[in-house]
Structure formats: C-alpha cells, structure tokens
Design an enzyme around this catalytic site. Structure first.
Site, mmCIF file in Angstrom:
data_model
loop_
_atom_site.group_PDB
_atom_site.id
_atom_site.type_symbol
_atom_site.label_atom_id
_atom_site.label_comp_id
_atom_site.label_asym_id
_atom_site.label_seq_id
_atom_site.Cartn_x
_atom_site.Cartn_y
_atom_site.Cartn_z
ATOM 1 N N THR A 143 95.811 92.148 49.383
ATOM 2 C CA THR A 143 94.490 91.506 49.499
ATOM 3 C C THR A 143 93.471 92.507 50.054
ATOM 4 O OG1 THR A 143 95.526 89.368 49.870
ATOM 5 C CG2 THR A 143 93.306 89.620 50.718
ATOM 6 N N SER B 172 95.539 80.239 47.813
ATOM 7 C CA SER B 172 95.591 81.389 48.728
ATOM 8 C C SER B 172 94.746 81.114 49.973
ATOM 9 C CB SER B 172 95.037 82.603 47.985
ATOM 10 O OG SER B 172 94.713 83.611 48.903
ATOM 11 N N ASP B 173 95.057 81.822 51.043
ATOM 12 C CA ASP B 173 94.221 81.729 52.255
ATOM 13 C C ASP B 173 92.859 82.399 52.071
ATOM 14 O OD1 ASP B 173 95.838 84.276 52.238
ATOM 15 O OD2 ASP B 173 94.401 84.727 53.815
ATOM 16 N N THR C 253 94.676 89.598 55.701
ATOM 17 C CA THR C 253 95.580 89.882 54.584
ATOM 18 C C THR C 253 96.977 89.477 55.034
ATOM 19 O OG1 THR C 253 96.430 91.586 53.100
ATOM 20 C CG2 THR C 253 95.928 92.293 55.344
ATOM 21 N N GLY C 254 97.896 89.358 54.072
ATOM 22 C CA GLY C 254 99.264 88.972 54.410
ATOM 23 C C GLY C 254 99.683 87.741 53.640
ATOM 24 N N VAL C 255 100.629 87.019 54.189
ATOM 25 C CA VAL C 255 101.158 85.837 53.496
ATOM 26 C C VAL C 255 100.242 84.642 53.778
ATOM 27 C CG1 VAL C 255 103.131 84.272 53.318
ATOM 28 C CG2 VAL C 255 103.500 86.737 53.601
ATOM 29 N N GLY C 256 99.619 84.134 52.723
ATOM 30 C CA GLY C 256 98.609 83.085 52.855
ATOM 31 C C GLY C 256 99.102 81.871 53.611
ATOM 32 N N ARG D 240 99.049 77.072 43.389
ATOM 33 C CA ARG D 240 99.135 77.497 44.794
ATOM 34 C C ARG D 240 97.764 78.004 45.270
ATOM 35 N NH1 ARG D 240 98.828 82.862 47.513
ATOM 36 N NH2 ARG D 240 99.850 82.546 49.507
HETATM 37 N N1 GLY Z 1 96.721 86.670 51.441
HETATM 38 C C1 GLY Z 1 96.837 86.498 50.055
HETATM 39 C C2 GLY Z 1 97.624 85.358 49.640
HETATM 40 O O1 GLY Z 1 98.594 84.971 50.279
HETATM 41 O O2 GLY Z 1 97.294 84.794 48.636
#
Ligand code: GLY
Length: 280
Positions: free
Chosen positions: A154, A184-185, A203-206, A182
């Site tokens: 991201t 995203s954050d 950035t990272g896991v949404g 799905r």
């Molecule tokens: N940070 C990007 C996502 O998880 O979509």
C-alpha cells in the site's frame, strides 16, 4: 512544510537487494518531487499528487502493479482526508482506471464522498476517466503461482503545507487473493485520517488496521494531548495485542514527523525543509 510517504512493507527474505535500491530511489525521488509541489500547492493537493506518482510506479501495490484478487481481477481502493475541512473521500474496489486517488479527489466536491465498486466505476465513466488496465505480467504470474503477499505494498502520503494545514492520502491494490467484495482499510478512517493536529496513513493487513482503528486512534490521541511518540506507543501496543501487522506514517501540526511498524519493515521517505531521508 513537511512531507512523508510510504510504499508499504519490504521483505528481505522474498525481495532482492536490487528491488530494495529501486524502492529507495523511487521513494526519494517522489518525496523530493512532491516537496517541490508542496511549495506552491496545499497539503491536500500535494498528498493527491504524491500518491498518484506512487500509483504510477510499478514497484508498489497501488494503481499500476496492483495485486490480483481471488477471481483474477484487480480492484483498487484509495482515500483522502483533508485535515483542514475534515472532509474524507474515497473509492473502494474500483476497477480499470489508472489513478484511484484522482477519483477520490473528484469526490471531495460531492455530497456523497465514498463510492464502492460499480458506483465508483460509473462515476469514473461519467467524469470521462479513461479505461486503463493496471495489471502487470509479474502480478499475473504471482496470481497463477498463488503467491499471497498480504497487501504489503500500500502507498500513502501525509503533508503539512505552508499555512499549517495537514492532509493524508492512501491507495492500495489490496492484499492479493482476497474474496470478492472484501473492503480494504485504505479507504476508511482506520487506514487514513487527518485533522488540524496530525495526519496518519497506514499500510499492512487491512483487517488488523480496521480492528484497532489505527490511523484514527493515533490522530485522536495526539489531538487529546498525547505526545506523538506516546500516541504511537499506545496504539501499536493495542495492535500487538491482536498480533496485528501494520505500519504508519505521521506528521503533527508542529512539523514533527514519525513512522513506526509492527514488523520489519515499512519503506518510507520524508522531506523536511528540503532534506530527504529514506528507509535503509
Ligand atoms: N492495507 C491494504 C489492505 O489490507 O487492503
């Protein structure tokens, strides 16, 4: 004037030194170019400009080079938060355009400022945004080999302009192989947030970022009197409690710049009074 950008995470184990240097050079160039732009533009104009450059660079997972979802299609998300007007705008799961951040910018003028999927694409067509295929052969190869890289690329920017106004913008191609639909954050206040006190892009896991509302929490804590370091420390402690994976960049109204990640390591570059610093 201050500016910081990020280009997601970098994995030593799965990426070459050549790509690391390419990312360093690209981030330094975009930070310098965007800082020049900031001299004659507002914070909100500048974060859009910086993120559009990051979207156009195939090294990063946003715009050109976005990751492919489980059904073989690319869907992108991006948002802007103008800390001065407090307006948030964004697009979620938009397809076949070059710069999702430019669509988010157009939405700043609308009453309905966050559009998803078909609505976002219909709006892009109405605004005569040309169709564009953001797919790269290497992403198709990764998809075919079913390599899941967990949204580690991201991009984002936070800027403080000469009038003391702050803005944040974030853009992503998602985490790769996600289920259709799905969210995203990156186009939520959890992943991108700014006000008069500070701005943050994540950035990272949404799912982890949304679970702890990371950007909103950091900015709110700073607004309520926490130092930037304490706001990061407490928010990243809460991320750790869920074993979360994220990084964040921040600028405060006094011009302090900060970045932090839960895992090694987020790639970033900043420009402070013309002096460029970059991840090593
Ligand atoms: N940070 C990007 C996502 O998880 O979509």
């Amino acid at each position: 004037m201050k500016l910081i950008i990020h280009g997601g995470f970098f994995s030593e184990s799965s990426t070459s030194l050549e790509i690391k240097h390419a990312k360093q050079n690209a981030l330094k160039e975009i930070a310098g170019d965007s800082y020049e732009y900031l001299k004659t533009h507002t914070a909100v104009e500048t974060v859009v400009y910086a993120v559009s450059l990051l979207e156009n660079n195939l090294l990063f997972n946003a715009g050109l080079g976005s990751q492919i979802q489980s059904d073989g299609k690319i869907r992108m998300s991006s948002s802007i938060h103008d800390g001065n007007s407090k307006k948030f705008s964004g697009v979620i799961n938009v397809q076949n355009i070059q710069n999702p951040i430019r669509l988010a910018e157009l939405l700043m003028q609308e009453d309905d400022r966050v559009l998803g999927a078909e609505g976002a694409n219909k709006y892009a067509a109405e605004k005569n945004i040309p169709l564009y295929n953001p797919e790269l052969p290497q992403r198709r190869k990764e998809y075919e080999e079913k390599v899941k890289s967990l949204g580690l690329g991201t991009v984002g920017c936070v800027a403080l302009d000469g009038e003391g106004k702050i803005a944040a913008a974030t853009s992503t191609g998602g985490k790769g192989f996600e289920l259709v639909g799905r969210i995203s954050d990156s186009a939520t206040a959890a992943g991108n947030f700014a006000n008069n006190f500070a701005g943050v892009s994540c950035t990272g896991v949404g799912e982890d970022i949304v679970s702890v509302a990371l950007a909103t929490k950091i900015v709110t804590r700073i607004s309520d009197g926490f130092s930037m370091e304490k706001a990061f420390e407490k928010s990243f402690f809460e991320l750790k409690e869920i074993d979360g994976f994220a990084g964040a960049i921040c600028i405060e109204k006094d011009g302090s710049i900060h970045h932090q990640d839960s895992h090694p390591y987020m790639v970033w570059a900043s420009c402070d009074e013309g002096i460029i610093e970059c991840f090593q």
